[in-house]
Design an enzyme around this catalytic site. Sequence first.
Site, PDB file in Angstrom:
ATOM      1  N   TYR A   1       2.127  11.289  -3.697  1.00  0.00           N
ATOM      2  CA  TYR A   1       1.312   9.863  -3.768  1.00  0.00           C
ATOM      3  C   TYR A   1      -0.538  10.440  -4.361  1.00  0.00           C
ATOM      4  O   TYR A   1      -0.079   9.205  -5.601  1.00  0.00           O
ATOM      5  CB  TYR A   1       0.842   9.333  -2.414  1.00  0.00           C
ATOM      6  CG  TYR A   1       0.279   8.432  -2.321  1.00  0.00           C
ATOM      7  CD1 TYR A   1       0.399   6.854  -2.187  1.00  0.00           C
ATOM      8  CD2 TYR A   1      -0.913   8.259  -2.360  1.00  0.00           C
ATOM      9  CE1 TYR A   1       0.020   5.667  -2.524  1.00  0.00           C
ATOM     10  CE2 TYR A   1      -2.115   7.361  -2.240  1.00  0.00           C
ATOM     11  CZ  TYR A   1      -1.234   5.828  -2.625  1.00  0.00           C
ATOM     12  OH  TYR A   1      -2.165   4.996  -2.898  1.00  0.00           O
TER      13      TYR A   1
ATOM     14  N   LYS B   1      -1.280   9.310  -7.920  1.00  0.00           N
ATOM     15  CA  LYS B   1      -1.898   8.428  -8.370  1.00  0.00           C
ATOM     16  C   LYS B   1      -3.036   9.634  -9.186  1.00  0.00           C
ATOM     17  O   LYS B   1      -4.099   8.295  -9.944  1.00  0.00           O
ATOM     18  CB  LYS B   1      -2.935   8.411  -7.482  1.00  0.00           C
ATOM     19  CG  LYS B   1      -1.996   6.953  -6.456  1.00  0.00           C
ATOM     20  CD  LYS B   1      -1.876   5.783  -7.072  1.00  0.00           C
ATOM     21  CE  LYS B   1      -1.255   4.819  -6.221  1.00  0.00           C
ATOM     22  NZ  LYS B   1      -0.881   3.152  -7.275  1.00  0.00           N
TER      23      LYS B   1
END
Length: 249
Positions: free
Chosen positions: A152, A156
Site C-alpha cells: 500500500y 501511494k
Amino acid sequence: MDTANKRVAIVSGGGSGIGLAITEKFISSGIHTVIVGRDEKKLQAAKTQLGDLCYPIIHDVSNLPSIPDLIRKIIDQFGHIDILVNNAGINMKKDFIDITDEEFQQVITTNLCSVFSISREVVKHMLPKGSGSIINISSMAAQYGMPRVIAYTASKTAIDGMTRAMAVELSPKGIRINSIAPGFIETAMTAKALNADPERKQKAIGRTPMGHMGLPEDVADAALFLTSDAARYITGVILPVDGGNSIGF
Ligand code: NDP
C-alpha cells in the site's frame, strides 16, 4: 445523452466510503458522475441514494487490458469527461515477510497501475478540448513510514510522484492534476485496519492534532474545491486532509 454543456466526472470506487462522499458532493453541484466498482449491490445502493446524475458501471479496474474499452464506453455515452477522481484502492495489512509477490502485485495493480491506465485513456479525451481536472487519492502512508502496509505504501508513494510528473507534462495543456492525502477517515477500509487493532487506532488519533478521525465528507469538500474554478491556479499539489496528522508529533 445531452450532456454537452454539463460537467461529467468519473469516480473510481465511487460506490462506498470516500468515493461515495465525493460522488454525492459532485452530484449536489450538478456534475454527472460515473461511479466504477466491482460490487453491483454497492453501486446500485449508491444509485438509489444519489439519483439521476449517478451512473454506475460494474468494472474491475485491476483488469488493465479492459480499461480502454471502459473509457470508450463512457465517452460514447457522455461525449466528454471533465473530471477524473482516481479513488479506488485496496489495503493489505500483513507483516513484511508474509506478503507474497502475488499479493504485493495485486495492491500495486489496483492502486497504481489502474490509475496510470485510466488516466492515460481519459487524458486522450481531455487533450483536444484543452481542459480537465484529475485528482489522485494518496494517503498518509506516503507522508511517513507505517509498519505492515508495504505494498500500500509503495503504491501511494508512487501516486504522489506520478501526480507531480503528470502535472508538469499536462498542465501546460490545460489539465490540472492534484492529489489528496487523506488522514484517518472513517470508512470500511479503516474499520478493517484499525478496529481490531486499538493500539494502532490510538496511535493514529494520538498524532492527529485535531484529536479525532475525519469523515468522508471532509475529503469530498476538498475534492470539489480542487475540481472547481476556484482552484484554477492549483496543480501538482498533494493536499493533506488529515486534521494535522501529517505534521503531528
Ligand atoms: P473503501 O474500501 O470504502 O472504498 C474503496 C473503493 O474502491 C470501493 O468502493 C471499491 O469498490 C473500490 N475498488 C477497490 N478495488 C477495486 C477494483 N479492483 N475495481 C474497481 N473498484 C475497486 O475505502 P475508502 O473509501 O477508505 O478508500 C478510498 C480511497 O481512499 C482509497 O484509495 C484509499 O487508499 C484512500 N485512503 C483512505 C483512507 C481512510 O482513512 N479511509 C486514508 C488514506 C487514503 P468495490 O468493492 O465495488 O470494487
